[in-house]
Structures are given as C-alpha cells and as structure tokens.
Motif scaffolding. Structure first.
Motif, mmCIF file in Angstrom:
data_model
loop_
_atom_site.group_PDB
_atom_site.id
_atom_site.type_symbol
_atom_site.label_atom_id
_atom_site.label_comp_id
_atom_site.label_asym_id
_atom_site.label_seq_id
_atom_site.Cartn_x
_atom_site.Cartn_y
_atom_site.Cartn_z
ATOM 1 N N MET A 1 0.864 -1.179 0.000
ATOM 2 C CA MET A 1 0.000 0.000 0.000
ATOM 3 C C MET A 1 0.903 1.232 0.000
ATOM 4 N N ALA B 1 1.305 5.751 -0.158
ATOM 5 C CA ALA B 1 0.717 6.935 0.461
ATOM 6 C C ALA B 1 0.608 8.089 -0.524
ATOM 7 N N TYR C 1 5.965 7.844 12.816
ATOM 8 C CA TYR C 1 7.220 8.304 12.232
ATOM 9 C C TYR C 1 7.347 7.688 10.844
ATOM 10 N N ARG D 1 11.664 -0.776 2.984
ATOM 11 C CA ARG D 1 10.398 -1.398 3.363
ATOM 12 C C ARG D 1 10.538 -2.905 3.248
ATOM 13 N N GLU E 1 9.828 -1.224 8.343
ATOM 14 C CA GLU E 1 10.939 -0.556 7.658
ATOM 15 C C GLU E 1 12.232 -0.981 8.341
ATOM 16 N N PHE F 1 5.049 -1.714 11.274
ATOM 17 C CA PHE F 1 3.888 -0.816 11.283
ATOM 18 C C PHE F 1 2.579 -1.447 10.825
ATOM 19 N N SER G 1 6.505 0.930 15.131
ATOM 20 C CA SER G 1 6.736 2.317 14.708
ATOM 21 C C SER G 1 6.120 3.246 15.755
ATOM 22 N N LYS H 1 -2.339 8.360 9.095
ATOM 23 C CA LYS H 1 -3.109 7.183 8.695
ATOM 24 C C LYS H 1 -4.548 7.308 9.189
ATOM 25 N N TRP I 1 -3.571 6.588 3.658
ATOM 26 C CA TRP I 1 -2.247 6.939 4.188
ATOM 27 C C TRP I 1 -1.769 8.195 3.473
ATOM 28 N N LYS J 1 1.765 10.955 3.397
ATOM 29 C CA LYS J 1 3.096 11.221 3.937
ATOM 30 C C LYS J 1 3.336 12.721 3.949
ATOM 31 N N LYS K 1 6.593 15.052 4.456
ATOM 32 C CA LYS K 1 8.040 14.910 4.601
ATOM 33 C C LYS K 1 8.741 16.231 4.858
ATOM 34 N N LYS L 1 12.739 -0.072 -5.847
ATOM 35 C CA LYS L 1 11.544 0.236 -6.627
ATOM 36 C C LYS L 1 11.731 -0.251 -8.050
HETATM 37 P P1 ATP Z 1 9.117 7.618 -0.300
HETATM 38 O O1 ATP Z 1 10.129 7.674 -1.396
HETATM 39 O O2 ATP Z 1 8.594 8.924 0.167
HETATM 40 O O3 ATP Z 1 9.496 6.692 0.826
HETATM 41 P P2 ATP Z 1 7.477 5.639 -1.546
HETATM 42 O O4 ATP Z 1 6.974 5.868 -2.923
HETATM 43 O O5 ATP Z 1 8.540 4.619 -1.304
HETATM 44 O O6 ATP Z 1 7.841 7.054 -0.937
HETATM 45 P P3 ATP Z 1 5.074 5.984 -0.180
HETATM 46 O O7 ATP Z 1 3.920 5.089 -0.115
HETATM 47 O O8 ATP Z 1 4.895 7.209 -0.958
HETATM 48 O O9 ATP Z 1 6.301 5.144 -0.685
HETATM 49 O O10 ATP Z 1 5.525 6.372 1.273
HETATM 50 C C1 ATP Z 1 5.460 5.411 2.270
HETATM 51 C C2 ATP Z 1 6.803 4.719 2.438
HETATM 52 O O11 ATP Z 1 7.378 5.137 3.650
HETATM 53 C C3 ATP Z 1 6.615 3.235 2.569
HETATM 54 O O12 ATP Z 1 6.800 2.593 1.313
HETATM 55 C C4 ATP Z 1 7.640 2.791 3.595
HETATM 56 O O13 ATP Z 1 8.796 2.302 2.945
HETATM 57 C C5 ATP Z 1 8.025 4.064 4.303
HETATM 58 N N1 ATP Z 1 7.637 4.129 5.723
HETATM 59 C C6 ATP Z 1 8.444 4.527 6.725
HETATM 60 N N2 ATP Z 1 7.796 4.531 7.893
HETATM 61 C C7 ATP Z 1 6.524 4.125 7.649
HETATM 62 C C8 ATP Z 1 5.377 3.941 8.468
HETATM 63 N N3 ATP Z 1 5.403 4.201 9.765
HETATM 64 N N4 ATP Z 1 4.243 3.521 7.860
HETATM 65 C C9 ATP Z 1 4.195 3.272 6.539
HETATM 66 N N5 ATP Z 1 5.261 3.433 5.717
HETATM 67 C C10 ATP Z 1 6.413 3.867 6.258
#
Ligand code: ATP
Length: 587
Positions: A235, A237, A258, A264, A309, A349, A384, A413, A430, A432, A434, A569
């Motif tokens: 999932m 955000a 946090y 991840r 994470e 988390f 977390s 969330k 969700w 984010k 930053k 990714k």
């Molecule tokens: P980013 O590059 O900003 O990490 P992303 O595209 O990898 O973004 P997003 O879904 O946009 O992923 O942002 C959520 C990411 O943040 C998750 O993929 C995870 O790796 C990381 N993360 C860190 N802490 C948490 C948390 N407490 N809950 C969920 N995700 C978290």
C-alpha cells in the motif's frame, strides 16, 4: 498453443501504439489458450519465467547470446556482433540472421532437422532449463541449449526467444494491460479487470491469477486471498505539504507515525520459515539473515505477514542512521561482514495476515492492536512510534520530533472504519508529510533513467547527462520530466555505466519523448531527485494531455540528484505523472 502463434501476436503488438488495440490483439490470442498453458503464456508475455518473488531470471550476458546465435546460424561471432551493433537489439539481429538463412542451408546445417512446431509450454521448459543451469561449465551448457533451440525455430520465434534472453520482449505489454486482456479474453469484458487486479495485488502472481480465471472462472478470482510466501503488493501513500492539509484529509482525527527512511520489508512467517520481500516484491531473505533471527526470537505466533521498515541503527548512540547505511545491506555477497558493519533495527507498522486470515480488510487500529499480539518488541524489533492527533499543533510537534529522531517525516493514517489496507494502491488512507522546508519544492521524485548522452572531458567514456522520466500508470508509458547532468559522484557514474546498457537506437516503445536522446535504455534504474520548481513545458511529456493545452507537459527545473539510487523500486513504481501534476497544482 503453438509458440509461433504467440509470437505472431507479439509482432502485431509491437506494431501498434494504441492501448485499446493492443488489449484487443492480445485478448484475441489469449482467448485461444487453455487452462494448462495460460499461466506460462501470461508469464512469458511479461518477459518472465516466474513471478519476481521467486527470484529465477533468464537473462544471459550479451556475449553468451551472441555465441549461441553464431552457433545456431553458422555465422562467425564477429558478424553476429556486427549485426547486433547495427540493429542494437538481439531480437532483431536473431530475426534477420535466421530469415537470411535459406531453407536448404538451414537443413544442411541442422543436420536434416525439421523446424519444430513448439508448444508454448515446451519453450518455457527449455528456457527454464537454461535459467536453472548453474555451476561449473554452465555458461557453455547454456550456450549449447540456446543455440540448439534457436536452430530449430522460425526467425520470428527467434526474435522473441532472444528478447526473453535479453530481459525485455519490447511489445509494450505491462501487467495492467495483460490483466485487461485476460479479462476481455475470458469474460468478454475488459471492465472485469478490476477483479483480476484485486487478486493480482494480493499475491503478485500472474500465473496463479490467470490460471484461476481460466480454470475456475471470475467468481474464483474474486475469492483469491492473501497467501503466505506470495508477497502482497504494498500500500502506498499520497502526499501532503502541511499539517493543516493532513488534518483536513482525515476530517479532524488521525493516527500519526514516524516515517522511517530505510527499506520497506514484508515479512512472511510460518513456524521457523521466514521470508522477506522488498517493496517491489523481490525476495530479499538472503540479504538479512540477522532480521530472520530477530523475527523468530520475538514472534508470539507461528504464522503471519507483517510489514515494517528496516533501518541502519547505532545501538551505542541509540540512533537511526541515514538511508545510505542501510542501503549497503542490499548486497548479495559478503553478507556476514556487512551484518557486522551495519547493524539494523526493524520498525514494524502493519499486519496483513494472521490467525490464518487476511487482515487487509480490517481497520487500521485493529490491525495495529493485532500486531502487538503476534510479536513483541526487542532491541532490534520495535513498533513504529505512533500517536493519535486531533489538531495541527499536535501534528507539528510530532513532525518536528520525528525529524529530530532522524526520520524523513511522518505518515498520517486514517483511523476510520474503512481504513483498510489497500494493496497495490496509492490511496488517501495513508498520507506522507516529509521534511524539506528549506528547498523550494518540499518533495522529491523517484525518476526512471530513460536515456543518456555520453560525457565529455573528465566524464569521457561514461554517461554525462541523463534524461529522466515518470510513469503513467493508466497508459503504461514513461514520460520525460527533466534532464540532469550534475550532482553525481564518480562512483555513481561508474555504477550507471556498468548497470545501464544502451538498448537500441530507436526509443523504446513505452517511452513518450519528444527529446532525442543519443542513447536509450531499458527502464531499469530509479533515482531520487529534487528540484526548485515544476513548470509547464513544451518539451517534456509528463502529464501531456492532462494540462489545459495539449501541447504542454510538466518539467522539473534545476534538478538535483539526492544521492539515493532507489533500487527497491521497480521502474513502474517510479513517481507517477499524476503525483507530479498534483504537486504542480498545489505549488
Ligand atoms: P518515499 O520515497 O517517500 O518513501 P514511496 O513511494 O517509497 O515514498 P510511499 O507510499 O509514498 O512510498 O511512502 C510510504 C513509504 O514510507 C513506505 O513505502 C515505507 O517504505 C516508508 N515508511 C516509513 N515509515 C513508515 C510507516 N510508519 N508507515 C508506513 N510506511 C512507512
């Protein structure tokens, strides 16, 4: 189904750009497949032998493929190499070489062997054999298997077998298009794709989903549930740029956590058997034997799927170390040495499966409670950091504390009844938020390297500037967003030069670009970039067609590489044109 019939379909696909037409062409062929072969057909159509999480890849070094082609056609390696340089594509080279060979020389060379009418499954089996040949003398064996196969197929089949070997079929078919075509082929209606997508997001296994559809029908696809050791698409955000916006999104109350800056991980456990999957569903178990031990030591239950994470952690100072540290743990070699050098901690988390049931449809707070019932905290395993917030001040305080504690920012969330885990989706459950107040743009972009120019002076012999793009999920294409030439270390440039091989002279089919690049690559490497501002652009294609004027797209001004190569990714998980447009509209 005969492999040559599938190849004819690939050839037709290669020659059209229109998405709907591609769905129809593919559906027409898939509809002729039976339930035993559709799984392998689906995998091959995505250029794969297995789902990514299995970790078995076919890719052969170019040199080996060249040797195999030379052997199969009776040409010298040099002339095969010349043709390869000329066409820039193993598939086209193979096609041309075999086409040029007359039937009589073919028969003479292959010792009176007839061209075989291979079934798709037979081809899959031979390629699987090649992929699994390892150990001493395996290179020679692989070359022999491959040349044996190439000498017995038609030139069109050779085109696609060679492309499978090179790692990209170049038909422009990605998973979303395949799901749509499967839906049309079996149910007569492309709209049923939504059910296939739901199932695919739950298991990341196209073979399983397509076989279920063909063998048991759509109703069975609707029942597909989470399976242990088959990773769930993560999932994602949405982003917000202020505490007020965050609060507004959740109508006044939300959970905050946090946002740790690490890797991840999705952890699947059954008894002592623990497997780890990355954000892009790759199996990363072997890279983290220490994490397996921590999980086994802290588990209170035998079976579960949880998420967290992994961060690098300094236990003496009790502090989280920057991303660059944990990224060193992605190595496949010298793992014990790296474990000692870079100790890690896991911040958990979420829970996605426990008690033999999927938890995806349980609300967030319930899942969070459940997490604490199935695993306990230790020095290396933590939950977390979390709180519930009801006003912007609380959010700001939590955010500043997160930054002080070496996090990237915070996650908001939803705590509502519908706060389910949306597998594979970037929804608003969700968000984010930053750090990055000091930069004009508070966010960064994960962009795909699409092309490059050769460097000059100190950078001669390497790539100098790169063309970067975002992903359009709807059309399944990459669109250009910026060009970048600065901010790379010598080490980065060496890495790019080693990893990125020019693909062919023509730009890949799935690239939308008005910019001519000297070199085009297969979409492979994603890098993190920030910039000053997003502007409208007549040059770049990002979001073109979604802007007021159809001639305009969006571009990133003054791009800067943050130093982060986002190797967990896949290219299709790069920042999307939609996300960029939202940021542009909120600028
Ligand atoms: P980013 O590059 O900003 O990490 P992303 O595209 O990898 O973004 P997003 O879904 O946009 O992923 O942002 C959520 C990411 O943040 C998750 O993929 C995870 O790796 C990381 N993360 C860190 N802490 C948490 C948390 N407490 N809950 C969920 N995700 C978290």
């Amino acid at each position: 189904m005969k492999f040559k019939d599938l190849c004819q379909c690939y050839f037709r696909l290669e020659n059209t750009q229109k998405k709907l037409e591609m769905v129809d062409i593919l559906a027409e062929t898939l509809a002729k497949a039976n339930e035993k072969e559709i799984g392998k057909i689906s995998l091959l159509t995505l250029g794969k032998l297995y789902p990514d999480f299995v970790g078995i890849e076919l890719m052969l070094a170019e040199k080996m493929a060249t040797k195999a082609l030379a052997l199969a056609t009776g040409k010298s390696e040099k002339s095969v190499q010349n043709l390869l340089d000329e066409t820039g594509d193993l598939g086209k080279a193979a096609h041309k070489l075999l086409e040029n060979k007359t039937q009589s020389t073919l028969l003479a060379f292959t010792n009176q062997q007839e061209i075989e009418q291979y079934e798709v499954q037979e081809i899959w089996g031979i390629l699987d054999n090649i992929a699994k040949t390892t150990g001493e003398g395996s290179s020679d064996k692989k070359i022999r298997f491959l040349s044996g196969l190439l000498s017995k197929v038609t030139s069109l089949e050779a085109r696609y077998i060679s492309r499978l070997i090179a790692g990209n079929l170049r038909t422009g078919v990605a998973a979303q298009l395949l799901l749509e075509a499967l839906s049309k082929a079996k149910t007569g209606n492309r709209e049923n794709k939504e059910f296939l997508e739901r199932a695919y997001n739950r298991c990341s296994d196209i073979e399983y989903v397509s076989t279920t559809l063909f063998a048991k029908g759509l109703e069975a696809v609707k029942q597909v549930e989470v399976k242990l050791f088959s990773p769930i698409k993560v999932m994602l955000a949405q982003r917000v740029s202020s505490s007020e916006e965050l609060l507004e999104r959740f109508k006044g109350t939300c959970a905050l956590e946090y946002k740790y800056d690490g890797l991840r991980v999705q952890i699947h456990k059954k008894n002592k058997d623990v497997k780890l999957f990355s954000r892009s569903t790759e199996n990363i178990t072997n890279q983290f034997p220490d994490v397996i031990e921590f999980i086994n030591d802290s588990s209170l239950d035998d079976e579960f799927i949880i998420e967290g994470e992994i961060v690098a952690f300094d236990h003496d100072k009790e502090s989280i170390l920057p991303f660059q540290h944990v990224s060193q743990r992605k190595r496949k070699h010298d793992i014990d040495q790296k474990i000692a050098e870079v100790p890690v901690r896991v911040y958990l988390f979420d829970v996605l499966y426990s008690d033999s049931k999927s938890k995806l449809d349980s609300p967030y707070l319930e899942r969070r409670e459940n997490l604490k019932e199935i695993i306990e905290e230790s020095k290396e395993i933590k939950f977390s950091h979390q709180t519930i917030a009801e006003n912007a001040d609380e959010i700001d305080d939590f955010f500043h504390q997160a930054i002080k504690d070496s996090c990237e920012g915070i996650m908001g969330k939803s705590v509502g009844k519908d706060s389910v885990y949306q597998a594979g989706a970037r929804g608003w459950n969700w968000v984010k938020y930053k750090a990055g107040y000091d930069a004009q743009l508070s966010d960064s972009f994960d962009l795909v390297i699409m092309g490059a120019e050769y460097g000059k002076g100190k950078r001669a012999g390497k790539y100098g500037a790169f063309l970067l793009g975002c992903y359009d999920e709807i059309e399944g294409v990459y669109q250009t967003f910026t060009k970048i030439g600065t901010g790379f270390s010598d080490e980065d440039l060496d890495f790019f030069f080693k990893e990125l091989k020019p693909f062919e002279r023509d730009k890949p089919k799935e690239f939308q670009s008005d910019i001519e690049s000297s070199i085009w690559f297969n979409p492979k490497i994603v890098i993190e970039v920030t910039g000053d501002e997003i502007t409208r652009s007549q040059l770049h294609t990002c979001s073109r067609g979604l802007m007021e004027s159809d001639l305009e797209g969006l571009a990133l001004r003054f791009p800067r590489f943050t130093g982060k190569i986002v190797d967990d990714k896949a290219p299709e998980q790069a920042t999307t044109n939609d996300e960029i447009r939202t940021i542009y509209l909120n600028q």
